[in-house]
Design a protein around this motif. Structure first.
Motif, mmCIF file in Angstrom:
data_model
loop_
_atom_site.group_PDB
_atom_site.id
_atom_site.type_symbol
_atom_site.label_atom_id
_atom_site.label_comp_id
_atom_site.label_asym_id
_atom_site.label_seq_id
_atom_site.Cartn_x
_atom_site.Cartn_y
_atom_site.Cartn_z
ATOM 1 N N HIS A 35 59.792 57.638 -6.873
ATOM 2 C CA HIS A 35 59.469 56.122 -7.219
ATOM 3 C C HIS A 35 59.807 55.291 -6.320
ATOM 4 O O HIS A 35 60.904 55.090 -5.726
ATOM 5 N N ASP A 36 58.901 54.671 -5.962
ATOM 6 C CA ASP A 36 58.708 53.593 -4.923
ATOM 7 C C ASP A 36 58.974 54.510 -3.486
ATOM 8 O O ASP A 36 58.424 55.462 -3.116
ATOM 9 N N CYS A 37 60.404 54.090 -3.093
ATOM 10 C CA CYS A 37 60.791 54.514 -1.655
ATOM 11 C C CYS A 37 62.027 55.577 -2.128
ATOM 12 O O CYS A 37 62.754 56.012 -1.004
ATOM 13 N N THR A 90 68.065 51.229 -8.005
ATOM 14 C CA THR A 90 69.605 50.993 -7.796
ATOM 15 C C THR A 90 70.361 51.883 -8.836
ATOM 16 O O THR A 90 70.203 51.649 -10.090
ATOM 17 N N ASP A 91 71.062 52.855 -8.607
ATOM 18 C CA ASP A 91 71.837 53.522 -9.365
ATOM 19 C C ASP A 91 73.221 52.632 -9.717
ATOM 20 O O ASP A 91 74.097 52.852 -9.011
ATOM 21 N N HIS A 92 73.229 51.880 -10.686
ATOM 22 C CA HIS A 92 74.183 51.050 -11.185
ATOM 23 C C HIS A 92 75.293 51.834 -11.773
ATOM 24 O O HIS A 92 76.386 51.138 -12.183
ATOM 25 N N HIS A 93 75.608 53.028 -11.824
ATOM 26 C CA HIS A 93 76.486 53.700 -12.442
ATOM 27 C C HIS A 93 77.491 54.133 -11.557
ATOM 28 O O HIS A 93 77.573 54.099 -10.452
#
Length: 97
Positions: A35-37, A90-93
């Motif tokens: 996904h994207d980069c 961005t993995d916000h977890h």
């Protein structure tokens, strides 16, 4: 179906298990996809799957109640694609499951 599941605990349990199994399958399909980069993490895949379920449940209720008369199969697919393509990498977890 939801009304029946609310009044029949056994049916409610079976319905929830079926939904969970479908969601686990989607999470497995999304995890690792580019996904994207970057690549979609398991946590991101889980969040996307939850959002997709909410989107489809809401649209289905809208169609049933006459609140979304133009929401045909293509509309559902386009909405899902828009949600998935706008997904943050961005993995916000933190340590939450």
């Amino acid at each position: 179906m939801l009304d029946m599941a609310l009044h029949d605990p056994d049916l409610g349990t079976r319905l929830a298990e079926s939904v969970r199994a479908q969601e686990e399958h989607l999470i497995a399909l999304f995890t690792g996809r580019s996904h994207d980069c970057g690549a979609v993490t398991s946590h991101q895949a889980q969040r996307l799957t939850t959002a997709l379920r909410a989107l489809f449940v809401g649209l289905s209720q809208g169609v049933t109640l006459g609140l979304a008369p133009g929401a045909d199969e293509r509309y559902f697919a386009d909405a899902a694609r828009a949600l998935a393509s706008g997904m943050s990498l961005t993995d916000h977890h933190t340590d939450a499951p």
